[in-house]
Design an enzyme around this catalytic site. Structure first.
Site, PDB file in Angstrom:
ATOM      1  CG  ASP A  15      20.283   5.709  12.944  1.00 34.83           C
ATOM      2  OD1 ASP A  15      18.956   5.593  13.660  1.00 34.83           O
ATOM      3  OD2 ASP A  15      21.087   5.215  13.472  1.00 34.83           O
ATOM      4  CD  GLU A  16      17.884   6.636   6.465  1.00 35.75           C
ATOM      5  OE1 GLU A  16      17.120   6.687   7.645  1.00 35.75           O
ATOM      6  OE2 GLU A  16      18.241   5.707   5.865  1.00 35.75           O
ATOM      7  CE  LYS A  18      13.888   6.101   9.777  1.00 34.31           C
ATOM      8  NZ  LYS A  18      15.308   5.766   9.765  1.00 34.31           N
ATOM      9  CE  LYS A  20      14.973  19.121  11.158  1.00 38.61           C
ATOM     10  NZ  LYS A  20      16.104  19.796  10.377  1.00 38.61           N
ATOM     11  N   GLY A  42      15.017   4.422  16.925  1.00 34.72           N
ATOM     12  CA  GLY A  42      15.103   5.785  17.746  1.00 34.72           C
ATOM     13  C   GLY A  42      15.007   6.886  16.587  1.00 34.72           C
ATOM     14  CG  HIS A  43      12.110   7.432  14.857  1.00 30.93           C
ATOM     15  ND1 HIS A  43      11.130   6.945  13.936  1.00 30.93           N
ATOM     16  CD2 HIS A  43      13.188   6.568  14.253  1.00 30.93           C
ATOM     17  CE1 HIS A  43      11.190   5.978  13.253  1.00 30.93           C
ATOM     18  NE2 HIS A  43      12.431   5.623  13.365  1.00 30.93           N
ATOM     19  CB  THR A  44      16.322  12.181  17.669  1.00 34.40           C
ATOM     20  OG1 THR A  44      17.147  10.870  17.982  1.00 34.40           O
ATOM     21  CG2 THR A  44      16.915  13.113  18.774  1.00 34.40           C
ATOM     22  CD  GLN A 221      13.879  -0.946  11.768  1.00 34.70           C
ATOM     23  OE1 GLN A 221      12.690  -1.074  11.440  1.00 34.70           O
ATOM     24  NE2 GLN A 221      13.776  -0.436  13.227  1.00 34.70           N
ATOM     25  CB  THR A 297      18.166   2.476  19.851  1.00 33.00           C
ATOM     26  OG1 THR A 297      17.274   3.086  19.127  1.00 33.00           O
ATOM     27  CG2 THR A 297      17.644   1.375  20.603  1.00 33.00           C
ATOM     28  NE  ARG A 302      23.286   6.994  14.618  1.00 30.55           N
ATOM     29  CZ  ARG A 302      22.560   8.010  15.004  1.00 30.55           C
ATOM     30  NH1 ARG A 302      22.737   8.985  14.384  1.00 30.55           N
ATOM     31  NH2 ARG A 302      21.196   7.726  15.443  1.00 30.55           N
TER      32      ARG A 302
HETATM   33  P1  GDP Z   1      15.796   8.576  12.517  1.00 33.29           P
HETATM   34  O1  GDP Z   1      15.951   7.190  13.031  1.00 33.29           O
HETATM   35  O2  GDP Z   1      15.841   8.468  11.054  1.00 33.29           O
HETATM   36  O3  GDP Z   1      14.587   9.393  12.722  1.00 33.29           O
HETATM   37  O4  GDP Z   1      17.165   9.434  12.858  1.00 33.29           O
HETATM   38  P2  GDP Z   1      17.872   9.684  14.313  1.00 33.29           P
HETATM   39  O5  GDP Z   1      16.890  10.558  15.287  1.00 33.29           O
HETATM   40  O6  GDP Z   1      18.199   8.205  14.646  1.00 33.29           O
HETATM   41  O7  GDP Z   1      19.025  10.287  13.864  1.00 33.29           O
HETATM   42  C1  GDP Z   1      19.271  11.508  13.068  1.00 33.29           C
HETATM   43  C2  GDP Z   1      19.891  12.544  14.021  1.00 33.29           C
HETATM   44  O8  GDP Z   1      20.142  13.469  13.355  1.00 33.29           O
HETATM   45  C3  GDP Z   1      19.103  13.041  15.212  1.00 33.29           C
HETATM   46  O9  GDP Z   1      19.933  13.157  16.501  1.00 33.29           O
HETATM   47  C4  GDP Z   1      18.413  14.186  14.883  1.00 33.29           C
HETATM   48  O10 GDP Z   1      18.056  15.295  15.832  1.00 33.29           O
HETATM   49  C5  GDP Z   1      19.575  14.940  13.933  1.00 33.29           C
HETATM   50  N1  GDP Z   1      19.173  15.427  12.729  1.00 33.29           N
HETATM   51  C6  GDP Z   1      18.366  15.103  11.969  1.00 33.29           C
HETATM   52  N2  GDP Z   1      18.282  16.322  10.984  1.00 33.29           N
HETATM   53  C7  GDP Z   1      19.190  16.782  10.959  1.00 33.29           C
HETATM   54  C8  GDP Z   1      19.838  17.906  10.303  1.00 33.29           C
HETATM   55  O11 GDP Z   1      19.523  18.440   9.350  1.00 33.29           O
HETATM   56  N3  GDP Z   1      21.004  18.598  10.688  1.00 33.29           N
HETATM   57  C9  GDP Z   1      21.534  18.182  11.895  1.00 33.29           C
HETATM   58  N4  GDP Z   1      22.692  18.683  12.472  1.00 33.29           N
HETATM   59  N5  GDP Z   1      21.287  17.098  12.597  1.00 33.29           N
HETATM   60  C10 GDP Z   1      19.945  16.646  12.238  1.00 33.29           C
HETATM   61  P1  IMO Z   2      15.687   3.943  12.803  1.00 37.79           P
HETATM   62  O1  IMO Z   2      14.255   3.636  12.653  1.00 37.79           O
HETATM   63  C1  IMO Z   2      19.864   2.277  12.197  1.00 37.79           C
HETATM   64  C2  IMO Z   2      20.364  -2.004  12.620  1.00 37.79           C
HETATM   65  C3  IMO Z   2      21.173  -2.793  13.785  1.00 37.79           C
HETATM   66  C4  IMO Z   2      21.700  -3.760  13.067  1.00 37.79           C
HETATM   67  C5  IMO Z   2      20.760  -4.471  12.283  1.00 37.79           C
HETATM   68  C6  IMO Z   2      19.547  -5.452  12.792  1.00 37.79           C
HETATM   69  O2  IMO Z   2      16.259   4.455  14.237  1.00 37.79           O
HETATM   70  O3  IMO Z   2      16.507   4.380  11.577  1.00 37.79           O
HETATM   71  P2  IMO Z   2      17.998  -5.327  15.040  1.00 37.79           P
HETATM   72  O4  IMO Z   2      17.978  -5.039  16.199  1.00 37.79           O
HETATM   73  O5  IMO Z   2      17.160  -4.659  13.964  1.00 37.79           O
HETATM   74  O6  IMO Z   2      17.959  -6.998  14.693  1.00 37.79           O
HETATM   75  O7  IMO Z   2      19.465  -5.068  14.250  1.00 37.79           O
HETATM   76  O8  IMO Z   2      19.690  -3.477  11.928  1.00 37.79           O
HETATM   77  N1  IMO Z   2      19.214  -1.262  12.801  1.00 37.79           N
HETATM   78  C7  IMO Z   2      19.341   0.087  12.775  1.00 37.79           C
HETATM   79  N2  IMO Z   2      20.039   0.896  12.364  1.00 37.79           N
HETATM   80  N3  IMO Z   2      18.873   2.748  12.629  1.00 37.79           N
HETATM   81  C8  IMO Z   2      17.692   1.946  12.850  1.00 37.79           C
HETATM   82  O9  IMO Z   2      16.384   2.347  13.131  1.00 37.79           O
HETATM   83  C9  IMO Z   2      17.737   0.472  13.142  1.00 37.79           C
HETATM   84  N4  IMO Z   2      16.992  -0.552  13.168  1.00 37.79           N
HETATM   85  C10 IMO Z   2      18.065  -1.531  12.986  1.00 37.79           C
HETATM   86  O10 IMO Z   2      22.073  -1.568  13.970  1.00 37.79           O
HETATM   87  O11 IMO Z   2      22.841  -3.651  12.312  1.00 37.79           O
HETATM   88 MG    MG Z   3      17.385   6.074  14.789  1.00 33.78          MG
END
Ligand code: GDP
Ligand code: IMO
Ligand code: MG
Length: 401
Positions: A15-16, A18, A20, A42-44, A221, A297, A302
């Site tokens: 959830d860094e 990616k 975006k 879950g990539h937003t 991940q 997801t 968090r």
């Molecule tokens: P991913 O799994 O690495 O693609 O990340 P996620 O989508 O699960 O979570 C990242 C969240 O941070 C999402 O809601 C994005 O829209 C948001 N996001 C990404 N970059 C930025 C940023 O620079 N600033 C802010 N405020 N939100 C961001």
């Molecule tokens: P993205 O791609 C954050 C975490 C789960 C749990 C562990 C194992 O959005 O960054 P699993 O269902 O894979 O067996 O769960 O890994 N986890 C994530 N945490 N972002 C994810 O994906 C994750 N995919 C798995 O929360 O701790």
């Molecule tokens: Mg994510």
């Protein structure tokens, strides 16, 4: 314009942001490929006031001329995938005509989810805190050599036999009461729509690369959730570091010329497991609210804490990260001081209170923010070339020189 095949890798616990960056640079590429994981990701993406969450489809597919590949290293729940496709097609995007799924990707069935829930329950206080999407049990079937692959649906006889055998096997070994007919009905209900997408994506991809097409490898991940390199056993059940791009797509390492690490300006983690810099206090809650840190997801809150530069440094070394996208810097606005864990101790930085929203150039960032970036990139050992300052596609500073 990015000239090389590029891999995007999360450097922390997921959830860094990616998705975006993938979306922001996708127009420089012809093909976008997922090599690992399933709908635990879950990539937003936020653009024009609309929010899209991608789970299994590569996020760059929001751009209409890019071809998406779901590689052999992934685990695919067909009904969920079609739901994701239908939602996007309902918004006017053409997805089915530009998507390829590896015949070797593994089928994730509902029973994997039932086992996932059951195992977590049995582990009690030692649970991993999985997404309950069935990921672990599906990769377990794969490693046990009883997994069912997407290509198996081509022959109705084979798919019927394999689903039946697997349900019986799990009923016997785990004492479950799995419903073979319901599983089969689900798979057969979507079979016709999936068949045209099935490809030996390994040869297809290698041929395209040899022909000069550019590929963006979308990681899922993150390094510290990797089954080998992460905080085992609190990890996912597949490889997710840069090596998984090769094994999960069947392409040689020489075709990955550039690795971009994605790093949040602080740290978050969902699920259980060690978290050295966690803030279990009102400051942690303040960061969670400011960063909207609730799972894409599962909706779970968090866990939040300070940036762990030692953890990011490890990711830089193991994945050969060339450059970094520091994300969500805007979330740190209004903090009086900002801490970073480095070399086993905390370093303290001054905060800033100017809103970062409209900033487009590095030099226009508050001086304290510039100092933070320059200092942490030294700790990481990789240059920060992109800085995220908001959720929107446009809220990105590109710092190339
Ligand atoms: P991913 O799994 O690495 O693609 O990340 P996620 O989508 O699960 O979570 C990242 C969240 O941070 C999402 O809601 C994005 O829209 C948001 N996001 C990404 N970059 C930025 C940023 O620079 N600033 C802010 N405020 N939100 C961001
Ligand atoms: P993205 O791609 C954050 C975490 C789960 C749990 C562990 C194992 O959005 O960054 P699993 O269902 O894979 O067996 O769960 O890994 N986890 C994530 N945490 N972002 C994810 O994906 C994750 N995919 C798995 O929360 O701790
Ligand atoms: Mg994510």
């Amino acid at each position: 314009m990015i000239q090389q095949n590029t891999a995007i890798i999360g450097t922390q616990w997921g959830d860094e942001g990616k998705g975006k960056l993938v979306d922001a640079i996708a127009s420089d590429f012809d093909i976008i490929a997922r090599s690992t994981g399933g709908s635990n990701a879950g990539h937003t993406i936020v653009t024009n006031n609309k929010k899209y969450v991608f789970h299994l489809l590569p996020s760059g597919m929001l751009h209409n001329d890019i071809i998406g590949v779901i590689g052999n290293g992934t685990v695919v729940h067909l009904l969920d995938l079609l739901k994701e496709i239908d939602e996007l097609e309902g918004l006017g995007l053409d997805i089915l005509n530009r998507l390829k799924i590896s015949d070797r990707a593994h089928l994730l069935l509902d029973y994997h989810r039932e086992i996932d829930r059951k195992l977590e329950e049995l582990k009690g206080a030692d649970k991993v805190g999985t997404t309950k999407k069935g990921i672990g049990p599906c990769y377990t079937d794969k490693a046990m050599r009883i997994g069912i692959r997407v290509g198996d649906i081509e022959d109705i006889g084979i798919i019927k036999e394999k689903v039946k055998n697997n349900c019986e096997f799990h009923n016997q070994t785990l004492g479950l009461d799995l419903d073979t007919d319901a599983e089969l009905k689900n798979v057969l209900s979507v079979r016709e729509r999936i068949l045209p997408l099935i490809t030996d994506t390994r040869f297809w991809l290698n041929e395209k690369i040899s022909g000069g097409k550019k590929v963006l490898f979308e990681g899922a991940q993150a390094h510290h959730l990797d089954i080998d390199h992460g905080t085992y056993p609190f990890v996912t059940s597949s490889a997710v570091t840069v090596g998984s791009v090769c094994t999960g797509l069947g392409i040689p390492p020489k075709h990955i010329s550039n690795v971009i690490g994605i790093t949040k300006a602080y740290t978050t983690r969902v699920g259980e497991g060690p978290f050295k810099t966690e803030l279990k206090n009102t400051l942690g809650e303040k960061i969670r609210e400011a960063g909207k840190e609730f799972g894409s997801t599962t909706g779970r809150p968090r866990r939040c804490g300070w940036l762990d530069a030692d953890a990011v440094r490890e990711s830089v070394i193991i994945n050969g990260i060339d450059e970094i996208n520091l994300t969500k810097l805007d979330v740190l606005t209004d903090l009086q001081e900002i801490k970073v864990f480095y070399n086993g101790e905390y370093r303290v930085f001054s905060g800033w209170d100017d809103e970062l929203g409209g900033v487009r150039e590095f030099k226009d960032l508050p001086k304290q923010a510039q100092t933070y970036i320059k200092e942490v990139e030294r700790m990481f050992g990789a240059r920060i070339t992109y800085v995220g300052i908001g959720q929107d596609r446009e809220d990105l500073i590109i710092r190339k020189s």
